[in-house]
Design an enzyme around this catalytic site. Sequence first.
Site, mmCIF file in Angstrom:
data_model
loop_
_atom_site.group_PDB
_atom_site.id
_atom_site.type_symbol
_atom_site.label_atom_id
_atom_site.label_comp_id
_atom_site.label_asym_id
_atom_site.label_seq_id
_atom_site.Cartn_x
_atom_site.Cartn_y
_atom_site.Cartn_z
ATOM 1 N N LEU A 191 0.816 -1.209 0.000
ATOM 2 C CA LEU A 191 0.000 0.000 0.000
ATOM 3 C C LEU A 191 0.853 1.264 0.000
ATOM 4 C CD1 LEU A 191 -2.893 -0.813 2.502
ATOM 5 C CD2 LEU A 191 -2.746 -1.270 0.056
ATOM 6 N N THR A 239 -3.404 5.328 5.111
ATOM 7 C CA THR A 239 -2.109 4.808 4.658
ATOM 8 C C THR A 239 -1.072 5.925 4.639
ATOM 9 O OG1 THR A 239 -3.140 3.052 3.343
ATOM 10 C CG2 THR A 239 -0.889 3.670 2.768
ATOM 11 N N HIS A 242 -0.100 6.992 8.152
ATOM 12 C CA HIS A 242 0.857 6.003 8.672
ATOM 13 C C HIS A 242 2.257 6.250 8.114
ATOM 14 C CE1 HIS A 242 1.993 1.734 9.799
ATOM 15 N NE2 HIS A 242 2.846 1.950 8.812
ATOM 16 N N GLU A 243 2.362 6.397 6.798
ATOM 17 C CA GLU A 243 3.688 6.509 6.176
ATOM 18 C C GLU A 243 4.376 7.833 6.526
ATOM 19 O OE1 GLU A 243 5.090 4.045 5.101
ATOM 20 O OE2 GLU A 243 3.431 2.685 4.669
ATOM 21 N N HIS A 246 6.213 7.396 9.630
ATOM 22 C CA HIS A 246 7.575 6.884 9.412
ATOM 23 C C HIS A 246 8.502 7.994 8.925
ATOM 24 C CE1 HIS A 246 6.750 2.728 10.183
ATOM 25 N NE2 HIS A 246 5.941 2.562 9.145
ATOM 26 N N ASP A 300 -8.482 1.270 8.020
ATOM 27 C CA ASP A 300 -8.425 2.734 8.081
ATOM 28 C C ASP A 300 -9.399 3.329 9.089
ATOM 29 O OD1 ASP A 300 -6.476 2.679 6.139
ATOM 30 O OD2 ASP A 300 -7.467 4.143 4.840
#
Length: 701
Positions: A191, A239, A242-243, A246, A300
Amino acid sequence: MRKCILLALIVLISQHAQAQQQVVRCATLEADQLFREAYPEAGTRQDFEDWVQQQIAFSPPVEGAILTIPVIVHVIHNGEPVGSGTNISWTQIASQIDVLNEDYRRILGTPGYNSHPDGADIEIEFCLATIDPDSNSLAEQGVERIHRNDLALNAPPYTVGYCKANIQPQTFWDPNRYMNIWTVDLANDYLGYAQLPNASTLSDLATSYGPASTDGVVIRPTSFGRTGNLVAPYDKGRTLTHEIGHWLGLWHIWGDGNCSVDDYCSDTPTAEGPNYGCPVNHFSCGSRDMSENYMDYTDDYCMNIFTNCQKIRMRTVMDNSPRRGVLANSTVCSVEIAPKAAFSASRMEVCEGGKIQFTDLSNNSPNTWNWQFPGGSPASSTLPNPEVVYPAQGTYDVFLSVSNLYGTDTMLKATYIKVNSSGPGIFFSEGFESGPNGWTVENPDNKITWEIKDVGGSLSGSKAMGISLYDYAITGARDGLISPVIDLRTNEQVMLDFDHAYRRFSNNESDSLRVFASIDGGQTYPYLLYSNAENGSGNFATNANWFTSFIPASADDWCFAGTGWAGCISIDLSEFDGEEKFRLKFESYNDYGNNIFIDNIRLTGVCAASTSVENNLSERPSFRIYPNPGDGIFTLEGERLPAGNLNMAVFNLMGQRIVKESEPCQGSYVKQWDLSYLGPGTYILLLQSEKFESYQKILIR
């Protein structure tokens, strides 16, 4: 027939689990491995972590400063018309930016808001760039569309390695001025992935192929935003949330290891691995997993929290890592662009005379504000964040107009503020006529559970919440129906009333219903409010025995009308007056009998103008067990225990009771309990005394 239904449920659950395993939430670790193989001088993950901890210790982030990150989205497509296939629409892209701002600002009234005590407003916002690197205005704000044939790219899908070697280096914009995001049809069911930040000592690695040219986030188009060409359950924009976590220095909440591996945040409980789907209460490593955290792998719509520790990490990276901090000074979003109005309120419901703090959340730097508060005092304001008193009962609109040199935008929230009478009345009610409305279920065995059913005779309409215990093929199952978080800060003398309907299958079954309370937003439910349910004597039944699957057909089937049968239940909740994160859990217990229905749930109270109502929860019994995890020799401590028996039981994960003890106690209680003979594993501990019942996972190593 019951066995057939059970088998069908098992098949459906298995198919759902297999479908979720077909995608891989995150490829960041694979991308990071490729980077470190290409640049071994970048060091290890631990080297980076040592640097982060040093920065936190010596240069903590500044609280209260809002940082804005400018975004450019590179849409890599196959030549489809805009809005089709991989060539996603601007509306879909804009919806993703809305999600980011809701999640990273924890905006009240949006899916990004949470009431968790460790939840944090990250104080980071995102905006779509308005100019390109040559200062030309963009045709579409924040978007660059790239036909793959123009770059001689292979046909998709693309691996992480191909993206890093071919797509990103050819298309990136200056990462000191833009956060680069690519929408790419990824291979291997990924994803998305992000490039992790570097320590400041690695800034010399900004080569043509390396950290600078690949710095950013890559997302599959069908998981980007919450409007457009999306595939559930990854269709709410989380998504990218979330990324970017990081990209700003966060690890997965399980630390990408087992219970011995850390994500370096003490307020995200240690977990043994990722969670999928939407588990309500999944325990591992001796505590409940924070499966709602954006850095887990859940669906999600289940995600809604960054913690205070995660905020510190992200803000530290923004202050100290190459290319991160300078982004906050970029002006690529602020060139000739009008503001977009947005605001929130500290409360949307108060008593007569209550105060509400309004907060401007508009982007693009407004410099004038015009608020209108019908029914409020003041009735208007030009302050960015005014405080308003509402003296009279009613429902009121709120209007905001914001302006800068480039234009004006407005927002009207109709019937936004509700002012309750200071007298007694219903302040929370649920009849389930329009759906679950924020109620959730706790279904440990993934079998039959609470659901909305058509009924007759109810006072609140044709719907009720019910559980089909008649169709259960096993006994002893417990299923919870959990309310939304209910704010009791402006109510006193609170009472709970609800209607129920139940007809026994025979006198031999003892189905039951119990009611618990939580004051921590649903993390634990230690307060047993009601447990005098069906014991085989008919004390809970609302009509005569029924030998088929029971569905209420008339008022006589309900507690408020059945002559000679159990009446409706009323519970005094005044000891919870003033609690901000109160929740109820209605828990059924299956004895293979008949169906239970509840409806017309009401909380009544006297409106309290003060938000500091005192309660007497300190008088409640409490228990703790430690060390947990441990070697099997546990210490059990209790406080404020009433005179009577303390019942203790241990169950395995199959629900079988394997230990049972009962001891008289009163007041304080200490016991050293040797359970090491059970062997390594996870068990469920039940502690029970008068008006108290608590389940807790214990782990023997």
